[in-house]
Design a protein around this motif. Structure first.
Motif, mmCIF file in Angstrom:
data_model
loop_
_atom_site.group_PDB
_atom_site.id
_atom_site.type_symbol
_atom_site.label_atom_id
_atom_site.label_comp_id
_atom_site.label_asym_id
_atom_site.label_seq_id
_atom_site.Cartn_x
_atom_site.Cartn_y
_atom_site.Cartn_z
ATOM 1 N N VAL A 51 0.868 -1.141 0.099
ATOM 2 C CA VAL A 51 -0.132 -0.005 0.034
ATOM 3 C C VAL A 51 0.777 0.978 -0.038
ATOM 4 C CG1 VAL A 51 -1.726 1.177 1.243
ATOM 5 C CG2 VAL A 51 -1.886 -1.224 1.249
ATOM 6 N N LYS A 52 0.834 2.014 -1.154
ATOM 7 C CA LYS A 52 1.877 3.156 -1.163
ATOM 8 C C LYS A 52 0.983 4.389 -1.369
ATOM 9 C CE LYS A 52 5.342 4.943 -4.165
ATOM 10 N NZ LYS A 52 6.131 4.991 -5.295
ATOM 11 N N ILE A 53 1.375 5.468 -0.329
ATOM 12 C CA ILE A 53 0.556 6.437 -0.456
ATOM 13 C C ILE A 53 1.475 7.641 -1.060
ATOM 14 C CG2 ILE A 53 -0.728 8.003 0.740
ATOM 15 C CD1 ILE A 53 -1.418 5.881 2.665
ATOM 16 N N ASP A 54 1.229 8.612 -1.774
ATOM 17 C CA ASP A 54 1.918 9.583 -2.509
ATOM 18 C C ASP A 54 0.989 10.786 -2.325
ATOM 19 O OD1 ASP A 54 4.309 8.225 -3.166
ATOM 20 O OD2 ASP A 54 3.176 7.648 -5.162
ATOM 21 N N GLY A 55 1.742 12.149 -1.964
ATOM 22 C CA GLY A 55 0.996 13.397 -1.720
ATOM 23 C C GLY A 55 0.305 13.758 -0.383
ATOM 24 N N ARG A 56 0.647 12.749 0.426
ATOM 25 C CA ARG A 56 0.232 13.201 1.774
ATOM 26 C C ARG A 56 1.175 12.496 2.607
ATOM 27 N NH1 ARG A 56 -5.062 15.381 3.157
ATOM 28 N NH2 ARG A 56 -5.738 14.863 5.193
ATOM 29 N N GLU A 57 1.137 13.220 4.104
ATOM 30 C CA GLU A 57 2.148 12.816 5.165
ATOM 31 C C GLU A 57 1.812 11.391 5.384
ATOM 32 O OE1 GLU A 57 4.107 14.117 9.246
ATOM 33 O OE2 GLU A 57 2.319 15.008 8.609
ATOM 34 N N TYR A 230 -14.386 7.188 -7.589
ATOM 35 C CA TYR A 230 -14.131 8.040 -6.693
ATOM 36 C C TYR A 230 -12.622 8.998 -6.894
ATOM 37 C CZ TYR A 230 -17.316 5.980 -3.500
ATOM 38 O OH TYR A 230 -18.443 5.690 -2.630
ATOM 39 N N LYS A 231 -12.805 10.179 -6.550
ATOM 40 C CA LYS A 231 -11.635 11.269 -6.895
ATOM 41 C C LYS A 231 -11.022 11.652 -5.535
ATOM 42 C CE LYS A 231 -12.434 14.276 -9.981
ATOM 43 N NZ LYS A 231 -12.896 15.522 -10.835
ATOM 44 N N PHE A 232 -9.842 11.057 -5.457
ATOM 45 C CA PHE A 232 -9.096 11.173 -4.180
ATOM 46 C C PHE A 232 -8.049 12.563 -4.250
ATOM 47 C CE2 PHE A 232 -9.920 6.571 -4.573
ATOM 48 C CZ PHE A 232 -11.114 6.660 -3.507
ATOM 49 N N PRO A 233 -7.964 13.221 -3.231
ATOM 50 C CA PRO A 233 -7.227 14.198 -2.899
ATOM 51 C C PRO A 233 -5.623 13.772 -3.206
ATOM 52 C CG PRO A 233 -7.927 13.822 -0.953
ATOM 53 C CD PRO A 233 -8.795 12.987 -1.686
ATOM 54 N N PHE A 234 -5.227 12.677 -3.028
ATOM 55 C CA PHE A 234 -3.987 12.249 -3.104
ATOM 56 C C PHE A 234 -4.008 10.925 -3.606
ATOM 57 C CE2 PHE A 234 -5.322 12.030 1.332
ATOM 58 C CZ PHE A 234 -5.338 10.473 1.574
#
Length: 353
Positions: A51-57, A230-234
């Protein structure tokens, strides 16, 4: 030759004949077995974050939040033999189920695999939506074209992955809104569809035609199949390889929440679980609960998050050393893990079957 010797010889011959026949006799059953289990807080087979998250701390995580799977043998064109089915019936780790349980009639294995892939895609999107809703992060939806029906007015004019943004000038952000507007159109009416393709906005006017769903009333359509996206902010990327199905939704949501919040949901413990997830965070039942619990315990899990509708079967088949914690919602699962970290024992449990 004595009668005893003759009887033994005949019995041996019959057993041999039965074994030979059984090894070549395909049966319409599928063998379900414990499958791989993967840590949603860890890495995939390619060494990348599962699970990789970009654009958020994101915050450091520890422990395990493993999703579990079931593998199978059999199916159309590759049926198991009678002996394999008999061995499975006496093996506590294996479930032998009718073939149509996994492969509905008139569906090929390729169609089933494609549906499993679609379910995994939808599960990941629902997991992201549920996690962000839990964290009160604003999200929005858009309407995407899934497929275009051959021979219908939209064929060759609208394409899969186009984003529908308006119907006759009325802006839309959900499939329900499109359906409501189309329900007002009569057969033969012109309909102007505004859509985006490659970032560019386009308009096209189509003339509706009639369809009559089985058991339903005739209605006007242009021949496009839609889905809410869905459109997510990151950006959240979930990479699990060729694993399909919807049952990892809960564990994906927990991993996203864990990475986006300080502290550790697991407290360093080995947690496993299963369950579908809705965008609102409701946990749903899955299949193969027995095999998934076995896989989790073999991997080292001590706690297993269990959908409430699977509880009865789970209690009857729980491996030694695995504690069942009932998960009705994402919020409830998070509270249970927090209670575990605090050393509390009053957790929602699966009732005895």
């Amino acid at each position: 030759m004595s009668r005893r010797a003759a009887t033994l010889t005949l019995t041996s011959v019959l057993v041999l004949v039965f074994a030979l026949v059984g090894s070549f006799m395909p049966v319409p059953y599928v063998a379900l077995m414990p499958g791989p289990t993967s840590n949603t807080l860890g890495q995939n087979d390619k060494g990348q974050p599962l699970v990789k998250i970009d654009g958020r701390e994101v915050y450091p995580v520890s422990g395990n939040l493993n999703f579990t799977t079931v593998t199978y043998r059999g199916g159309p064109g590759a049926r198991i033999d009678l002996f394999t089915a008999l061995r499975g019936w006496i093996d506590d780790d294996v479930a032998i189920v009718p073939e149509e349980t996994i492969f509905p009639k008139k569906e090929t294995q390729e169609q089933v695999d494609a549906e499993n892939t679609r379910q995994m895609r939808d599960s990941q999107q629902n997991a992201e939506a549920a996690a962000l809703t839990q964290l009160k992060v604003p999200i929005s939806t858009q309407v995407l074209v899934d497929a275009v029906q051959k021979g219908k007015p939209a064929d060759g004019k609208i394409k899969p992955a186009d984003e529908i943004i308006a119907v006759d000038g009325a802006k839309v952000t959900s499939v329900a809104q499109v359906s409501e507007l189309m329900a007002k159109r009569k057969i033969g009416d012109p309909v102007t569809i505004t859509f985006k393709r490659g970032g560019a906005e386009q308009k096209i006017t189509l003339t509706t035609v009639a369809v009559r769903p089985p058991g339903g009333a005739e209605r006007a359509v242009v021949g496009i199949e839609l889905s809410d996206q869905y459109k997510f902010p990151f950006k959240v990327d979930i990479s699990v390889g060729d694993i399909g199905g919807p049952s990892a939704g809960l564990m994906f949501s927990l991993a996203i929440v864990d990475k986006l919040t300080p502290g550790s949901l697991t407290g360093g413990k080995f947690i496993a679980g299963t369950g579908t997830i809705t965008p609102e965070g409701k946990v749903g039942p899955i299949g193969g609960i027995q095999q998934k619990m076995i896989a989790a315990r073999q991997a080292g899990a001590t706690v297993f998050l269990t959908p409430k509708d699977n509880c009865a079967d789970a209690v009857d088949a729980r491996p030694d050393g695995l504690r069942l914690v009932r998960a009705d919602t994402l919020d409830g699962a998070i509270k249970s893990l927090e209670s575990l970290n605090a050393g509390k024992n009053d957790l929602p449990a699966c009732p005895a079957g």
